[in-house]
Motif scaffolding. Structure first.
Motif, PDB file in Angstrom:
ATOM      1  N   ALA A  20     -37.703  12.254   7.715  1.00 22.22           N
ATOM      2  CA  ALA A  20     -38.820  12.801   6.945  1.00 22.22           C
ATOM      3  C   ALA A  20     -38.338  13.423   5.642  1.00 22.22           C
ATOM      4  N   THR A  21     -39.173  13.305   4.601  1.00 17.96           N
ATOM      5  CA  THR A  21     -38.903  13.967   3.324  1.00 17.96           C
ATOM      6  C   THR A  21     -40.074  14.859   2.986  1.00 17.96           C
ATOM      7  N   LYS A  22     -39.802  15.900   2.216  1.00 18.94           N
ATOM      8  CA  LYS A  22     -40.822  16.865   1.856  1.00 18.94           C
ATOM      9  C   LYS A  22     -40.523  17.392   0.468  1.00 18.94           C
ATOM     10  N   LYS A  23     -41.579  17.701  -0.309  1.00 14.61           N
ATOM     11  CA  LYS A  23     -41.398  18.292  -1.620  1.00 14.61           C
ATOM     12  C   LYS A  23     -41.228  19.793  -1.457  1.00 14.61           C
ATOM     13  N   LEU A  24     -40.129  20.331  -1.989  1.00 14.59           N
ATOM     14  CA  LEU A  24     -39.820  21.748  -1.863  1.00 14.59           C
ATOM     15  C   LEU A  24     -39.543  22.343  -3.233  1.00 14.59           C
ATOM     16  N   ARG A  25     -39.772  23.649  -3.336  1.00 15.09           N
ATOM     17  CA  ARG A  25     -39.362  24.399  -4.527  1.00 15.09           C
ATOM     18  C   ARG A  25     -38.122  25.191  -4.138  1.00 15.09           C
ATOM     19  N   VAL A  26     -36.967  24.775  -4.684  1.00 13.56           N
ATOM     20  CA  VAL A  26     -35.684  25.293  -4.246  1.00 13.56           C
ATOM     21  C   VAL A  26     -34.937  25.862  -5.443  1.00 13.56           C
ATOM     22  N   CYS A  27     -34.214  26.973  -5.233  1.00 12.78           N
ATOM     23  CA  CYS A  27     -33.425  27.554  -6.320  1.00 12.78           C
ATOM     24  C   CYS A  27     -32.189  26.702  -6.569  1.00 12.78           C
ATOM     25  N   THR A  28     -31.670  26.774  -7.775  1.00 17.09           N
ATOM     26  CA  THR A  28     -30.541  25.930  -8.162  1.00 17.09           C
ATOM     27  C   THR A  28     -29.268  26.307  -7.411  1.00 17.09           C
ATOM     28  N   SER A  29     -29.149  27.548  -6.962  1.00 17.23           N
ATOM     29  CA  SER A  29     -27.949  27.920  -6.205  1.00 17.23           C
ATOM     30  C   SER A  29     -27.933  27.237  -4.841  1.00 17.23           C
ATOM     31  N   CYS A  30     -29.107  27.003  -4.236  1.00 16.39           N
ATOM     32  CA  CYS A  30     -29.166  26.261  -2.971  1.00 16.39           C
ATOM     33  C   CYS A  30     -28.851  24.789  -3.191  1.00 16.39           C
ATOM     34  N   ILE A  31     -29.278  24.224  -4.323  1.00 15.31           N
ATOM     35  CA  ILE A  31     -28.985  22.821  -4.632  1.00 15.31           C
ATOM     36  C   ILE A  31     -27.486  22.639  -4.852  1.00 15.31           C
ATOM     37  N   LYS A  32     -26.863  23.555  -5.616  1.00 16.00           N
ATOM     38  CA  LYS A  32     -25.446  23.449  -5.914  1.00 16.00           C
ATOM     39  C   LYS A  32     -24.581  23.636  -4.687  1.00 16.00           C
ATOM     40  N   SER A  33     -24.970  24.564  -3.799  1.00 13.50           N
ATOM     41  CA  SER A  33     -24.140  24.876  -2.635  1.00 13.50           C
ATOM     42  C   SER A  33     -24.286  23.856  -1.523  1.00 13.50           C
ATOM     43  N   GLY A  34     -25.277  22.954  -1.628  1.00 12.98           N
ATOM     44  CA  GLY A  34     -25.429  21.901  -0.640  1.00 12.98           C
ATOM     45  C   GLY A  34     -26.282  22.291   0.556  1.00 12.98           C
ATOM     46  N   LYS A  35     -27.069  23.344   0.441  1.00 13.79           N
ATOM     47  CA  LYS A  35     -27.959  23.726   1.532  1.00 13.79           C
ATOM     48  C   LYS A  35     -29.130  22.749   1.668  1.00 13.79           C
ATOM     49  N   VAL A  36     -29.361  21.950   0.616  1.00 11.66           N
ATOM     50  CA  VAL A  36     -30.457  20.975   0.586  1.00 11.66           C
ATOM     51  C   VAL A  36     -29.854  19.608   0.308  1.00 11.66           C
ATOM     52  N   THR A  37     -30.328  18.597   1.033  1.00 12.76           N
ATOM     53  CA  THR A  37     -29.917  17.229   0.725  1.00 12.76           C
ATOM     54  C   THR A  37     -31.099  16.517   0.102  1.00 12.76           C
ATOM     55  N   LYS A  38     -30.896  15.980  -1.097  1.00 13.73           N
ATOM     56  CA  LYS A  38     -31.959  15.276  -1.804  1.00 13.73           C
ATOM     57  C   LYS A  38     -32.278  13.963  -1.120  1.00 13.73           C
ATOM     58  N   ALA A  39     -33.562  13.599  -1.178  1.00 13.69           N
ATOM     59  CA  ALA A  39     -33.997  12.347  -0.559  1.00 13.69           C
ATOM     60  C   ALA A  39     -33.723  11.178  -1.480  1.00 13.69           C
TER      61      ALA A  39
END
Length: 63
Positions: free
Chosen positions: A44-63
């Motif tokens: 499943a994929t979902k649209k999220l509003r995420v801070c850039t520090s979470c994107i950089k640290s790898g807490k989120v995997t892009k679809a």
């Protein structure tokens, strides 16, 4: 819409603007949020509003 990261819950911080004449007014530092499509489950994929520090640290995997 709230300025809150959907992963870590980071929100705005508050402080003061202080002028040269030492006039003090309230201000806020907003979080650097980005809308991304992220993987939530195994497929499943979902649209999220995420801070850039979470994107950089790898807490989120892009679809």
């Amino acid at each position: 819409m709230a300025q809150v990261c959907e992963i870590c819950g980071k929100g705005p911080q508050f402080g003061n603007n202080i002028s040269h004449a030492h006039n003090v007014t309230r201000r806020r530092w907003n979080v650097n949020l980005r809308p991304i499509k992220a993987k939530v489950g195994p497929s499943a994929t979902k649209k999220l509003r995420v801070c850039t520090s979470c994107i950089k640290s790898g807490k989120v995997t892009k679809a």
